[in-house]
Design a protein around this motif. Structure first.
Motif, PDB file in Angstrom:
ATOM      1  N   ARG A 186      -3.647  11.235  -9.187  1.00  0.00           N
ATOM      2  CA  ARG A 186      -2.220  11.339  -9.531  1.00  0.00           C
ATOM      3  C   ARG A 186      -1.348  10.707  -8.452  1.00  0.00           C
ATOM      4  N   THR A 187      -1.737  10.874  -7.189  1.00  0.00           N
ATOM      5  CA  THR A 187      -0.968  10.269  -6.095  1.00  0.00           C
ATOM      6  C   THR A 187      -0.983   8.754  -6.204  1.00  0.00           C
ATOM      7  N   LEU A 188      -2.150   8.172  -6.428  1.00  0.00           N
ATOM      8  CA  LEU A 188      -2.247   6.721  -6.556  1.00  0.00           C
ATOM      9  C   LEU A 188      -1.475   6.222  -7.773  1.00  0.00           C
ATOM     10  N   ALA A 189      -1.562   6.946  -8.878  1.00  0.00           N
ATOM     11  CA  ALA A 189      -0.843   6.536 -10.088  1.00  0.00           C
ATOM     12  C   ALA A 189       0.663   6.586  -9.879  1.00  0.00           C
ATOM     13  N   ALA A 190       1.146   7.629  -9.209  1.00  0.00           N
ATOM     14  CA  ALA A 190       2.574   7.732  -8.944  1.00  0.00           C
ATOM     15  C   ALA A 190       3.055   6.627  -8.014  1.00  0.00           C
ATOM     16  N   LEU A 191       2.240   6.295  -7.031  1.00  0.00           N
ATOM     17  CA  LEU A 191       2.604   5.236  -6.100  1.00  0.00           C
ATOM     18  C   LEU A 191       2.624   3.882  -6.810  1.00  0.00           C
ATOM     19  N   GLU A 192       1.641   3.648  -7.653  1.00  0.00           N
ATOM     20  CA  GLU A 192       1.612   2.381  -8.382  1.00  0.00           C
ATOM     21  C   GLU A 192       2.784   2.277  -9.357  1.00  0.00           C
ATOM     22  N   ALA A 193       3.191   3.392  -9.944  1.00  0.00           N
ATOM     23  CA  ALA A 193       4.341   3.381 -10.840  1.00  0.00           C
ATOM     24  C   ALA A 193       5.622   3.025 -10.086  1.00  0.00           C
ATOM     25  N   ARG A 194       5.771   3.553  -8.876  1.00  0.00           N
ATOM     26  CA  ARG A 194       6.961   3.221  -8.080  1.00  0.00           C
ATOM     27  C   ARG A 194       6.942   1.759  -7.677  1.00  0.00           C
ATOM     28  N   ILE A 195       5.789   1.242  -7.309  1.00  0.00           N
ATOM     29  CA  ILE A 195       5.662  -0.174  -6.953  1.00  0.00           C
ATOM     30  C   ILE A 195       6.106  -1.053  -8.113  1.00  0.00           C
ATOM     31  N   ALA A 196       5.658  -0.704  -9.313  1.00  0.00           N
ATOM     32  CA  ALA A 196       6.046  -1.473 -10.491  1.00  0.00           C
ATOM     33  C   ALA A 196       7.528  -1.326 -10.787  1.00  0.00           C
ATOM     34  N   ASP A 197       8.054  -0.121 -10.575  1.00  0.00           N
ATOM     35  CA  ASP A 197       9.461   0.148 -10.882  1.00  0.00           C
ATOM     36  C   ASP A 197      10.402  -0.695 -10.027  1.00  0.00           C
ATOM     37  N   VAL A 198      10.100  -0.816  -8.733  1.00  0.00           N
ATOM     38  CA  VAL A 198      10.987  -1.572  -7.847  1.00  0.00           C
ATOM     39  C   VAL A 198      10.592  -3.036  -7.746  1.00  0.00           C
ATOM     40  N   GLY A 199       9.389  -3.376  -8.204  1.00  0.00           N
ATOM     41  CA  GLY A 199       8.924  -4.756  -8.103  1.00  0.00           C
ATOM     42  C   GLY A 199       8.477  -5.144  -6.712  1.00  0.00           C
ATOM     43  N   ALA A 200       7.818  -4.217  -6.014  1.00  0.00           N
ATOM     44  CA  ALA A 200       7.387  -4.487  -4.640  1.00  0.00           C
ATOM     45  C   ALA A 200       6.219  -5.463  -4.611  1.00  0.00           C
ATOM     46  N   ASP A 201       6.224  -6.331  -3.616  1.00  0.00           N
ATOM     47  CA  ASP A 201       5.097  -7.226  -3.351  1.00  0.00           C
ATOM     48  C   ASP A 201       4.156  -6.665  -2.302  1.00  0.00           C
ATOM     49  N   ARG A 202       4.619  -5.656  -1.563  1.00  0.00           N
ATOM     50  CA  ARG A 202       3.845  -5.156  -0.424  1.00  0.00           C
ATOM     51  C   ARG A 202       4.095  -3.661  -0.265  1.00  0.00           C
ATOM     52  N   LEU A 203       3.029  -2.943   0.067  1.00  0.00           N
ATOM     53  CA  LEU A 203       3.105  -1.518   0.372  1.00  0.00           C
ATOM     54  C   LEU A 203       2.715  -1.304   1.826  1.00  0.00           C
ATOM     55  N   VAL A 204       3.536  -0.563   2.552  1.00  0.00           N
ATOM     56  CA  VAL A 204       3.206  -0.162   3.920  1.00  0.00           C
ATOM     57  C   VAL A 204       3.075   1.360   3.931  1.00  0.00           C
ATOM     58  N   VAL A 205       1.880   1.842   4.266  1.00  0.00           N
ATOM     59  CA  VAL A 205       1.631   3.282   4.360  1.00  0.00           C
ATOM     60  C   VAL A 205       1.743   3.684   5.823  1.00  0.00           C
ATOM     61  N   LEU A 206       2.598   4.651   6.090  1.00  0.00           N
ATOM     62  CA  LEU A 206       2.907   5.056   7.460  1.00  0.00           C
ATOM     63  C   LEU A 206       1.944   6.145   7.946  1.00  0.00           C
ATOM     64  N   GLY A 207       0.672   5.903   7.762  1.00  0.00           N
ATOM     65  CA  GLY A 207      -0.331   6.787   8.329  1.00  0.00           C
ATOM     66  C   GLY A 207      -0.799   7.897   7.406  1.00  0.00           C
ATOM     67  N   ASP A 208      -1.974   8.418   7.735  1.00  0.00           N
ATOM     68  CA  ASP A 208      -2.649   9.477   6.991  1.00  0.00           C
ATOM     69  C   ASP A 208      -2.790   9.126   5.517  1.00  0.00           C
ATOM     70  N   PHE A 209      -3.321   7.929   5.298  1.00  0.00           N
ATOM     71  CA  PHE A 209      -3.727   7.508   3.961  1.00  0.00           C
ATOM     72  C   PHE A 209      -4.838   8.432   3.462  1.00  0.00           C
ATOM     73  N   TRP A 210      -5.771   8.765   4.349  1.00  0.00           N
ATOM     74  CA  TRP A 210      -6.900   9.638   4.051  1.00  0.00           C
ATOM     75  C   TRP A 210      -6.683  11.017   4.663  1.00  0.00           C
ATOM     76  N   HIS A 211      -7.489  11.982   4.196  1.00  0.00           N
ATOM     77  CA  HIS A 211      -7.407  13.317   4.792  1.00  0.00           C
ATOM     78  C   HIS A 211      -8.604  13.622   5.677  1.00  0.00           C
ATOM     79  N   GLY A 212      -9.800  13.468   5.140  1.00  0.00           N
ATOM     80  CA  GLY A 212     -10.991  13.796   5.919  1.00  0.00           C
ATOM     81  C   GLY A 212     -12.205  13.071   5.386  1.00  0.00           C
ATOM     82  N   ALA A 213     -13.250  13.006   6.202  1.00  0.00           N
ATOM     83  CA  ALA A 213     -14.438  12.241   5.842  1.00  0.00           C
ATOM     84  C   ALA A 213     -15.103  12.774   4.582  1.00  0.00           C
ATOM     85  N   GLN A 214     -15.075  14.097   4.364  1.00  0.00           N
ATOM     86  CA  GLN A 214     -15.728  14.660   3.184  1.00  0.00           C
ATOM     87  C   GLN A 214     -15.035  14.259   1.887  1.00  0.00           C
ATOM     88  N   GLY A 215     -13.809  13.787   1.998  1.00  0.00           N
ATOM     89  CA  GLY A 215     -13.082  13.370   0.804  1.00  0.00           C
ATOM     90  C   GLY A 215     -13.275  11.925   0.417  1.00  0.00           C
TER      91      GLY A 215
END
Length: 219
Positions: A55-84
């Motif tokens: 759901r997080t990825l889908a929501a992010l992709e929807a926002r990218i499409a909505d604004v027409g972004a060419d680039r996404l910058v994630v400000l850290g903690d893309f991941w949570h832990g190795a087990q995930g």
């Protein structure tokens, strides 16, 4: 609804989902996705429902499409832990990053576990984007320049005259920095003191349901 912020000669737009849109650079900023957190908890026997990362990825992709972004910058903690870091999640992230250029400023959760082989450009420390700086941890009060950061998962408590209390995620905008709320669905939040923020010269924009609004300064 979105809110305009002028910083370092650039115009940024705070979005109701916690992202920031920089139209001049066709760049969208997001912070603290914590992908795989649910899977990490389930691996430890905790009854956390599945599907949050999708759901997080889908929501992010929807926002990218909505604004027409060419680039996404994630400000850290893309991941949570190795087990995930499950094969389905890695495949979903690879497909996502193939569709949009993705840059990751490595956060404290990412630095030891970010997997090789994904089409994601990673940066240790700070990423300079013209007059703006992107980091994970916010800089100290009074630092030079203007920085976009995450890490804090900021939230504030709203109160009514009837005594009701509601905690909501928020943006915090100091003269030197903008801290984004966590974008991930299972991230939690850190409640900040509005009086202390006001003493630091910070403004707060609270997220609602499809809305974002500046809060008045506390009396």
């Amino acid at each position: 609804m979105s809110l305009r912020v002028d910083a370092a000669g650039e115009t940024l737009w705070l979005q109701a989902d916690g992202t920031v849109w920089w139209p001049a650079a066709r760049t969208l900023f997001a912070a603290d996705l914590h992908l795989g957190k649910g899977a990490a908890f389930r691996a430890q026997g905790q009854p956390v429902p599945a599907g949050s990362s999708a759901r997080t990825l889908a929501a992010l992709e929807a926002r990218i499409a909505d604004v027409g972004a060419d680039r996404l910058v994630v400000l850290g903690d893309f991941w949570h832990g190795a087990q995930g870091l499950t094969p389905p999640l890695l495949a979903a992230v690879a497909a996502f990053a193939t569709r949009v250029e993705t840059l990751l400023v490595l956060g404290n959760h990412d630095r030891r576990i970010h997997p090789d082989g994904l089409p994601i450009t990673t940066v240790h420390g700070a990423l300079q984007l013209g007059p703006l700086t992107a980091t994970h941890e916010p800089p100290p009060i009074g630092a030079p320049g203007f920085t976009l950061a995450g890490h804090l998962h900021p939230a504030v408590v709203l109160g009514s005259r009837a005594g009701d209390r509601l905690r909501r995620p928020c943006f915090v905008r100091w003269p030197h920095a903008l801290v984004l709320p966590a974008f991930g669905g299972l991230t939690g939040a850190l409640t900040l003191n509005r009086g202390e923020l006001a003493r630091q010269g910070a403004d707060v924009a609270v997220l609602g349901e499809g809305d974002v609004r500046w809060m008045p300064q506390p009396r």
